[in-house]
Design an enzyme around this catalytic site. Structure first.
Site, PDB file in Angstrom:
ATOM      1  CB  SER A 106      -0.909   0.007   1.231  1.00 48.92           C
ATOM      2  OG  SER A 106      -0.139   0.149   2.413  1.00 48.92           O
ATOM      3  CE  LYS A 107      -2.130   5.967  -3.351  1.00 51.23           C
ATOM      4  NZ  LYS A 107      -2.995   7.149  -3.613  1.00 51.23           N
TER       5      LYS A 107
END
Length: 486
Positions: free
Chosen positions: A252-253
């Protein structure tokens, strides 16, 4: 599965974002189709209008083009199975949903969506409308009452299907909700539309993430309800990221850039990204090769090279792969590609950009590192006397202070025409001979005095050439003054 020509598909939602996991799915579907002399389809699944992003279809096409993943069929690519955008196929979904009702495998549900109809051990719809008398159904339809169409799931037993990576998957039917196939507004749900499209488009192999393993039995039951042949299922393990504490979680980011577009903006080459992503869950048989052209990936790709284990996205490894691509580039091509990442350059550096670019090419892992690599050539770093300590060449600040006046005098005598790497190197070598000093000592002192930092792309005379005569002398004189003030 009968012996058909392989047809794979990539079916993204138009959200304007191509996550690494999505890119890998597209890549594997493309590689398998090409390896088997088959067909790769792009289909846009845009029935979830809440997530729809304008121009996202063009974004998807541009991303695939940049990654050299070229569909054989799809919106704007041609093909005989279109339309390839789900919102343009609404009449098809209604026809097949109604057909399923006629087959007794689905039913009209007139329940008010604002009322609570959840029940059962596994939650979900309580099947209020599952066995309505026909006359009740007819009355609702006559009155124009809104409805959804739900799949009529078997109430006992289990549904089994085979997955290439995970073997036989069995799900008890009691866990399967009577899912909505067609919504009140006529829009199909994902689980319905993709089955209809995959069958009608002749898709033979479905490659997607493991998050779909538990919903695939619903798809299998739809295939069976229509009497259709099942495709081959390949569910890929997720791409994971490494957390700060060393644990891993789905990428994920928070782990860094996770989209193809963001990685390109950071200065990773599209070809390098694709090369690295190909290795996230696949490896060639009987080979330790890690750098591949697209043609080499196609030639090497096979389903038995896929792993069912989670893959860890390693930014350092991506950097290494990208660095190998950069090193292999022609100097001229690299200089042109790298220039926009350098930002606005002072005239003296702009004039020597090709020289500077050639020095940077083997030192960086991505183009986005260039500003940090060349910052010292634009803004002279703060004085640090410890940089003049080098045991190997027996350099000390005191020796540097003694040497620099001779260096300044020498450099002041060099004409503008002779201010180039070869000429400067020759003249400094002459100074080494004249003073009876070690070449390493002289070159170290000159480089540190001009650059102001320990690690530089290029040696002393290359730094002098890039800075030019005026800047070089100003910096070296300032360094001498700082040494004198110690």
């Amino acid at each position: 599965m009968t012996d058909k020509k392989v047809r794979t598909r990539f079916a993204p939602s138009p959200t304007g974002y191509m996550h690494i996991g999505n890119l890998r799915t597209a890549l594997y579907a493309y590689l398998y189709a090409k390896a088997e002399k088959g067909t790769f389809i792009l289909r846009i699944e845009d029935t979830d209008r809440a997530r729809y992003v304008p121009d996202a279809v063009d974004f998807i096409k541009r991303t695939l083009d940049a990654a050299h993943i070229v569909p054989d069929e799809g919106p704007g690519f041609g093909g005989d199975y279109g339309p390839y955008v789900q919102s343009e196929r609404m009449a098809i979904y209604k026809e097949y949903a109604e057909k399923l009702v006629q087959l007794g495998k689905a039913y009209y549900c007139f329940c008010d969506p604002d009322e609570d109809h959840s029940t059962g051990k596994f939650g979900g719809y309580d099947r209020t409308c599952r066995d309505l008398p026909q006359e009740v159904i007819d009355e609702h339809l006559k009155n124009g009452d809104p409805y959804v169409i739900r799949q009529k799931m078997p109430l006992d037993g289990e549904t089994t299907y085979f997955d290439v990576l995970h073997g036989n998957i069995r799900i008890p039917n009691e866990e399967l909700e009577d899912q909505v196939l067609l919504k009140r507004d006529g829009m199909p749900t994902y689980n319905f539309a993709n089955v209809i499209d995959d069958h009608l488009m002749g898709v033979t192999h479905i490659i997607r993430g493991t998050e779909f393993i538990t919903s695939t039995p619903k798809h299998v039951l739809l295939y069976q309800s229509y009497g259709w042949e099942l495709p081959t299922f390949i569910h890929l393990a997720p791409v994971m990221g490494k957390d700060e504490n060393g644990a891993v979680s789905k990428l994920s980011k928070r782990h860094g850039a996770t989209s193809f577009d963001d990685l390109v903006k950071m200065g990773y080459l599209p070809e390098a990204i694709v090369n690295y992503v190909a290795l996230l869950g696949w490896s060639p048989k009987n080979s330790n090769q890690e750098i591949f052209t697209m043609d080499e990936l196609i030639a090497s790709f096979s389903l038995d090279g896929l792993s069912k284990s989670e893959a860890i996205f390693d930014y350092d490894k991506l950097g290494w792969v990208n660095g190998e691509y950069l090193k292999a580039m022609d100097d001229t091509a690299f200089a042109k590609l790298a220039k926009p990442f350098a930002g606005e350059l002072p005239d003296y550096l702009d004039a020597h950009w090709d020289t500077l670019a050639a020095l940077l090419k083997t030192r960086i892992s991505r183009l986005g590192e260039i500003p940090d690599e060349i910052h010292f050539l634009i803004d002279f770093p703060a004085f640090d006397a410890s940089l003049y300590v080098n045991k190997r060449n027996k350099v000390t600040p005191e020796k540097a202070k003694d040497l620099l006046p001779d260096v300044i005098a020498l450099l002041e005598s060099v004409s503008d025409e002779d201010w180039n790497n070869d000429s400067l190197y020759e003249k400094l070598e002459a100074l080494v001979e004249e003073k009876g000093l070690k070449k390493g000592l002289v070159m170290w002192v000159v480089r540190i005095a001009a650059a102001g930092q320990k690690i530089t792309p290029g040696g002393a005379t290359e730094i002098l050439t890039l800075l030019g005569k005026k800047n070089s002398l100003e910096r070296i004189k300032k360094s001498l003054a700082n040494l004198g003030n110690m």
